[in-house]
Design an enzyme around this catalytic site. Sequence first.
Site, mmCIF file in Angstrom:
data_model
loop_
_atom_site.group_PDB
_atom_site.id
_atom_site.type_symbol
_atom_site.label_atom_id
_atom_site.label_comp_id
_atom_site.label_asym_id
_atom_site.label_seq_id
_atom_site.Cartn_x
_atom_site.Cartn_y
_atom_site.Cartn_z
ATOM 1 N N ASP A 259 0.930 -1.032 0.112
ATOM 2 C CA ASP A 259 -0.013 -0.023 -0.075
ATOM 3 C C ASP A 259 0.815 1.239 0.114
ATOM 4 O O ASP A 259 1.688 1.482 0.666
ATOM 5 C CB ASP A 259 -0.965 -0.034 1.346
ATOM 6 C CG ASP A 259 -1.833 1.160 1.266
ATOM 7 O OD1 ASP A 259 -2.768 1.394 0.510
ATOM 8 O OD2 ASP A 259 -1.681 1.984 2.105
ATOM 9 N N GLU B 18 1.710 -0.422 -5.080
ATOM 10 C CA GLU B 18 0.659 0.555 -5.384
ATOM 11 C C GLU B 18 1.750 1.863 -5.274
ATOM 12 O O GLU B 18 1.997 2.404 -4.544
ATOM 13 C CB GLU B 18 -0.254 0.756 -4.284
ATOM 14 C CG GLU B 18 -1.312 2.008 -4.599
ATOM 15 C CD GLU B 18 -2.233 2.456 -3.464
ATOM 16 O OE1 GLU B 18 -3.397 2.397 -3.731
ATOM 17 O OE2 GLU B 18 -2.033 2.143 -2.087
#
Length: 734
Positions: free
Chosen positions: A343, A379
């Site tokens: 993330d 990401e």
Amino acid sequence: MHTWPGSAYPLGATFDGSGTNFALFSEGAERVELCLFGDRGAETRLELGEVDAYVWHAYVPNIQPGQRYGYRVHGPYDPASGHRFNPSKLLLDPYAKAVSGAMEWGQSVYGYDFGDPDSRNDDDSASAMMKGVVVNPFFDWAGDRRPRIPYSESLIYEAHVRGLTQRHPAIPDEMRGTYSALAHPAIIEHLTKLGVTAIELMPVHQFVDDSVLQDKGLSNYWGYNTISFFAPHNAYAATGERGQQVQEFKAMVRALHAAGIEVILDVVYNHTAEGNHLGPTLSMRGIDNAAYYHLEDDDKRFYTDYTGTGNSLNVRNPHALQLIMDSLRYWVLEMHVDGFRFDLAAALAREFYDVDRLAAFFELVQQDPVVSQVKLIAEPWDVGPGGYQVGNFPPQWTEWNGKYRDTVRDFWRGEPQALGEFASRLTGSADLYEHSGRRPVASVNFVTAHDGFTLRDLVSYNDKHNEANGEDGRDGADDNRSDNFGVEGPTDDPAVLTLRARQQRNFIATLLLSQGVPMLLHGDELGRTQGGNNNGYAQDNETTWVDWDAVDRPLLEFTAALARLRRDHPTFRRRRFFEGRPVARPAGAPVQDIAWLRPDGSLMQPEDWDSGFGRAVGVFLNGGGIRERDRRGEQIRDRHFIVLFNAGDDIIDFHIPVVEYSPDWDVVIDTAGEWADADLLRPGATLRLEAKTLVVLREHADAEDEVDHSVAASLAALAGSRTPSHAPSAELRT
């Protein structure tokens, strides 16, 4: 209770069969107490008297799995210098392998008095804090083997433990929403039907529910608020929280591996649940704030925030880096997971200010013999300056390709300027990845993900409807690139419903036929809706849970068929980028591996890409030109394909090109259903494509004679190869 000196390694609580070694890093601490808790909450404090290289440690005999514990760390309380030590705050071990309980929000978990951030609060927080748990490291893996599926053969399924399983009627009530539910045969059968090769689980590291959400009657459903990087979230366990969650998680992995499905974890190493200077003191803040967190250089009371959540982990500190790497290795070696999706991964590259591709974290990953061998998905952005880094990660990484999502959405909603970029995204985004020596599989393609509209909502809503989140519609993205086809939300209009169903098929077909690694959001194949909520982070309820009683069966079957087409034909999952450069081909020249077609059947010319008509295009894919070999080393020879796209609002006549290599064609996919039963198509034929339609043509091949693999046929062949004196008996030939 007596302690022995123990060992400074490994960090955390390590049970050896008779007792437990405890080790905690803190460079700034003056004194550390280990706190052991009985079943009724009684606390026993043991001082850790041994310190090696800033690691405080002790071995405690007879401490068994299930024992709850925490730490109290003594040291200076000087926020201006970055120090927030306070022994009145019970602290969770950053290396805890399991966590018991949940924190109770209130004054005691904060290091300052409400209303005065520069003050010090000495209320004891033990009764309000979650505790670490000593776990049993032993587990019968029963010969577990990792599937080790190449990226080029992967189909990733992004899923939420609770959201996928909470409403499944075949799963017992007490098991729903848990790791055990993911291992249930009903879920595994569904994943297998879809051809899923990897399930990417939204955060399962122990996380914290925000007090702001709890006050609204909501919760942190997505889980991007980690407090422990080693512990599986205890609320997802059906069997208990005193270490049973570890065993249950391992059993889930074992079951998925047995079905040939990899397990990828969505991990949040960029920040923790302790937030900014106004946040609670739960773990690292009280253990060594200045070492674990990125603090502002000019005023160390404040936290540098590249994540939008209040703090950023200090990746320029070797101990913070060690925490991340130790966690990654633990999940691979002990929990048998197969990869990670990071993330806001750009935040991990900020050693100082700018994103640095050569940051220490990436160097450590590259040389690590364990972590470097699993799937690593970034990401590739954060909220800091220069944070959008799609295409800029190191070679062994793959990336969520946000440009793929935006371009494909634009194309299918009829934005003509998207045509040129659409062609690039469809063929693996060479413009983003080829310069660094990467392959098409560096691009993890997706149309929808947990953040944003579901696929059904993408074709049903023009605007977000996030009222239930309690933020007056301020949360969630406004740039949805969606199309409701004239009606906002639910409708009974058959024309609108037809177009919406077709558009969902268009998106799924485009995703599964694009070069790169496709990622499907859980429930999109079932027609899942969130009622227009494009930010379901706080909705742990029927808004976000998959409704298995309202399955769009035709869409499910269509998705499974597309997955089989991709799996059966390497033309759609090449290991290398296309090389076809010419837009015109001299007679007799080799056929290029790809050719883009106008609706009239002629080749696209350079000026066509900018002509503005770009809502319809075709592409020829040369199945015979794949320079690949299968796992046995044999040369692959696939069939040719033509894929036709009409993203416009009008019917388009597409002409099948006529050149010397032209085969006959079979229609294998038609998202409008008009050509589903079409006869063989000859070169020069015309297909009328409905508005918003995708058609796939496959090179026709005459059916081969079926081979009889029966035992009788095998014996007959054996008899024919022998001399009469050695012929098998009549009984065998029968």
